[in-house]
Design a protein around this motif. Structure first.
Motif, PDB file in Angstrom:
ATOM      1  N   UNK A   1       0.868  -1.196   0.000  1.00 49.76           N
ATOM      2  CA  UNK A   1       0.000   0.000   0.000  1.00 49.76           C
ATOM      3  C   UNK A   1       0.900   1.240   0.000  1.00 49.76           C
ATOM      4  N   UNK A   2       0.345   2.418  -0.324  1.00 50.66           N
ATOM      5  CA  UNK A   2       1.169   3.630  -0.290  1.00 50.66           C
ATOM      6  C   UNK A   2       1.799   3.834   1.099  1.00 50.66           C
ATOM      7  N   UNK A   3       3.066   4.225   1.101  1.00 46.23           N
ATOM      8  CA  UNK A   3       3.812   4.314   2.359  1.00 46.23           C
ATOM      9  C   UNK A   3       3.259   5.376   3.317  1.00 46.23           C
ATOM     10  N   UNK A   4       2.524   6.350   2.772  1.00 48.18           N
ATOM     11  CA  UNK A   4       1.979   7.394   3.674  1.00 48.18           C
ATOM     12  C   UNK A   4       0.645   6.974   4.299  1.00 48.18           C
ATOM     13  N   UNK A   5       0.179   5.766   3.975  1.00 45.69           N
ATOM     14  CA  UNK A   5      -1.103   5.303   4.540  1.00 45.69           C
ATOM     15  C   UNK A   5      -1.020   5.246   6.065  1.00 45.69           C
TER      16      UNK A   5
ATOM     17  N   UNK B   1      13.823   1.742  20.142  1.00 48.35           N
ATOM     18  CA  UNK B   1      13.908   2.306  21.504  1.00 48.35           C
ATOM     19  C   UNK B   1      13.080   3.578  21.629  1.00 48.35           C
ATOM     20  N   UNK B   2      13.213   4.461  20.640  1.00 53.10           N
ATOM     21  CA  UNK B   2      12.480   5.736  20.681  1.00 53.10           C
ATOM     22  C   UNK B   2      10.975   5.513  20.611  1.00 53.10           C
ATOM     23  N   UNK B   3      10.564   4.617  19.717  1.00 55.20           N
ATOM     24  CA  UNK B   3       9.122   4.370  19.561  1.00 55.20           C
ATOM     25  C   UNK B   3       8.563   3.725  20.835  1.00 55.20           C
ATOM     26  N   UNK B   4       9.343   2.830  21.456  1.00 52.06           N
ATOM     27  CA  UNK B   4       8.906   2.181  22.699  1.00 52.06           C
ATOM     28  C   UNK B   4       8.758   3.213  23.816  1.00 52.06           C
ATOM     29  N   UNK B   5       9.729   4.121  23.933  1.00 50.35           N
ATOM     30  CA  UNK B   5       9.652   5.165  24.976  1.00 50.35           C
ATOM     31  C   UNK B   5       8.394   6.002  24.763  1.00 50.35           C
ATOM     32  N   UNK B   6       8.132   6.334  23.514  1.00 48.17           N
ATOM     33  CA  UNK B   6       6.936   7.124  23.176  1.00 48.17           C
ATOM     34  C   UNK B   6       5.660   6.342  23.516  1.00 48.17           C
ATOM     35  N   UNK B   7       5.631   5.045  23.162  1.00 49.82           N
ATOM     36  CA  UNK B   7       4.440   4.222  23.406  1.00 49.82           C
ATOM     37  C   UNK B   7       4.164   4.093  24.907  1.00 49.82           C
ATOM     38  N   UNK B   8       5.240   3.957  25.706  1.00 48.52           N
ATOM     39  CA  UNK B   8       5.066   3.854  27.168  1.00 48.52           C
ATOM     40  C   UNK B   8       4.482   5.153  27.722  1.00 48.52           C
ATOM     41  N   UNK B   9       4.967   6.255  27.187  1.00 49.53           N
ATOM     42  CA  UNK B   9       4.466   7.571  27.589  1.00 49.53           C
ATOM     43  C   UNK B   9       2.965   7.692  27.281  1.00 49.53           C
ATOM     44  N   UNK B  10       2.597   7.257  26.078  1.00 48.37           N
ATOM     45  CA  UNK B  10       1.178   7.297  25.671  1.00 48.37           C
ATOM     46  C   UNK B  10       0.345   6.417  26.598  1.00 48.37           C
ATOM     47  N   UNK B  11       0.893   5.245  26.947  1.00 49.21           N
ATOM     48  CA  UNK B  11       0.190   4.305  27.819  1.00 49.21           C
ATOM     49  C   UNK B  11      -0.066   4.952  29.182  1.00 49.21           C
ATOM     50  N   UNK B  12       0.958   5.628  29.705  1.00 47.55           N
ATOM     51  CA  UNK B  12       0.820   6.298  31.001  1.00 47.55           C
ATOM     52  C   UNK B  12      -0.258   7.371  30.951  1.00 47.55           C
ATOM     53  N   UNK B  13      -0.343   8.051  29.824  1.00 53.79           N
ATOM     54  CA  UNK B  13      -1.329   9.120  29.685  1.00 53.79           C
ATOM     55  C   UNK B  13      -2.676   8.590  29.193  1.00 53.79           C
ATOM     56  N   UNK B  14      -2.767   7.265  29.027  1.00 55.31           N
ATOM     57  CA  UNK B  14      -3.986   6.614  28.525  1.00 55.31           C
ATOM     58  C   UNK B  14      -4.416   7.188  27.174  1.00 55.31           C
ATOM     59  N   UNK B  15      -3.443   7.380  26.297  1.00 57.47           N
ATOM     60  CA  UNK B  15      -3.726   7.897  24.960  1.00 57.47           C
ATOM     61  C   UNK B  15      -3.414   6.822  23.916  1.00 57.47           C
ATOM     62  N   UNK B  16      -4.186   6.800  22.837  1.00 59.06           N
ATOM     63  CA  UNK B  16      -3.935   5.781  21.807  1.00 59.06           C
ATOM     64  C   UNK B  16      -2.608   6.000  21.070  1.00 59.06           C
ATOM     65  N   UNK B  17      -2.051   4.901  20.581  1.00 65.54           N
ATOM     66  CA  UNK B  17      -0.825   4.998  19.769  1.00 65.54           C
ATOM     67  C   UNK B  17      -1.148   4.922  18.286  1.00 65.54           C
ATOM     68  N   UNK B  18      -2.428   4.775  17.938  1.00 64.30           N
ATOM     69  CA  UNK B  18      -2.824   4.807  16.523  1.00 64.30           C
ATOM     70  C   UNK B  18      -3.112   6.246  16.136  1.00 64.30           C
ATOM     71  N   UNK B  19      -2.941   6.595  14.858  1.00 61.63           N
ATOM     72  CA  UNK B  19      -2.354   5.759  13.815  1.00 61.63           C
ATOM     73  C   UNK B  19      -0.830   5.939  13.742  1.00 61.63           C
ATOM     74  N   UNK B  20      -0.198   4.936  13.133  1.00 62.74           N
ATOM     75  CA  UNK B  20       1.179   5.144  12.671  1.00 62.74           C
ATOM     76  C   UNK B  20       1.064   5.294  11.156  1.00 62.74           C
ATOM     77  N   UNK B  21       2.161   5.162  10.457  1.00 60.37           N
ATOM     78  CA  UNK B  21       2.090   5.086   8.990  1.00 60.37           C
ATOM     79  C   UNK B  21       2.775   3.793   8.569  1.00 60.37           C
ATOM     80  N   UNK B  22       2.477   3.364   7.354  1.00 58.47           N
ATOM     81  CA  UNK B  22       3.108   2.142   6.853  1.00 58.47           C
ATOM     82  C   UNK B  22       4.625   2.333   6.761  1.00 58.47           C
TER      83      UNK B  22
END
Ligand SMILES: [Zn+2]
Length: 282
Positions: free
Chosen positions: A163-167, A194-215
């Motif tokens: 699929x298009x990479x910007x999806x 490592x960076x994405x994991x740190x960001x995801x943990x931060x989102x989890x703590x704030x109870x915020x979704x990690x979607x969307x990413x891009x392809x």
């Protein structure tokens, strides 16, 4: 087009795609009808159709109720196990709801009826969106319950991966932090993981979704899309792409949370809403 991200159940996502010029809307994985109705009302939207990624209760449970409430509601999905199904779809079939276009992508592996939906709007600067259900997750992929590793590999690499990479990737579960912890085991040297994991943990703590990413992002840190990388091959001890993929799936299975670690029979019962704790202990 507007995509409403709706967190439901323990860690599921349901989505509402809204054509902003008409407020007509299409739901993806309408598992909790009450919650969907609230959002539809709040947005002043009209529900035209439901796109179901697969028949599991945590993705399709609300279909019957919504079909009762909205006579003539179109329900799309992969096979008749999807509740209230009116339109079984075929691979690459295109649907149109006003200016919203949908391409149906058969993506077996997690289940044999699994469908992803690639969505874009006519004459819109917005990036397209891929609703990937339990096929592709942020940083991971769904558990293979009905298909083979080869089928899942093809679904991810040859169907979704082209699929298009910007999806934008809108998946079925919030498993991101756990997925990335596994990804870091696979590629311990990767600063992107490592960076994405740190960001995801931060989102989890704030109870915020990690979607969307891009392809494009997924190709940088999701090990299941990186089977040709040296580090991933080294982790699995394999070289053939399908073998690398199968070995990753196996390793990820033993890296699950208690709920995810149920035996296959109990796991199916859980997915079907027939979960029995006694069965889980076997
Ligand atoms: Zn599922």
């Amino acid at each position: 087009m507007k995509v409403k991200v709706i967190s439901i159940l323990e860690d599921n996502y349901m989505y509402l795609i809204i054509e902003e010029s008409t407020q007509q809307a299409v739901a993806v994985d309408a598992a909790v009808s009450k919650r969907l109705l609230e959002i539809i009302q709040k947005e002043g939207a009209t529900l035209k159709a439901i796109l179901t990624t697969h028949h599991h209760w945590d993705h399709a449970r609300g279909n019957e109720e919504l079909a009762r409430l909205f006579p003539g509601l179109e329900v799309y999905g992969g096979d008749k196990r999807v509740g209230a199904l009116t339109h079984p779809v075929t691979h690459n079939e295109e649907l149109k709801f006003g200016s919203i276009n949908v391409r149906c992508l058969l993506t077996p592996g997690h289940t044999m009826d699994h469908v992803c939906y690639f969505v874009w709007e006519d004459n819109s600067p917005d990036a397209p969106a891929a609703f990937t259900g339990d096929a592709l997750f942020i940083g991971g992929c769904g558990k293979i319950l009905e298909g083979t590793a080869e089928q899942m590999y093809k679904s991810l690499t040859e169907v979704l991966g082209t699929l298009p990479m910007d999806a934008k990737v809108f998946c079925g579960h919030e498993y991101t932090a756990r997925n990335l912890k596994f990804a870091l085991q696979v590629e311990p040297e990767s600063s992107i993981v490592k960076d994405k994991l740190a960001w995801a943990k931060q989102r989890e703590e704030e109870d915020l979704p990690t979607v969307p990413s891009t392809l494009a992002e997924e190709f940088l840190y999701n090990p299941f899309l990186r089977v040709s990388e040296e580090a991933v091959q080294k982790f699995t001890g394999k070289a053939d792409p399908v073998e690398v993929f199968a070995a990753l799936c196996k390793a990820r299975n033993s890296f699950r949370k208690p709920k995810e670690r149920l035996n296959p029979q109990a796991m199916l019962a859980f997915e079907w809403g027939l979960f029995d704790p006694l069965l889980a202990k076997k």
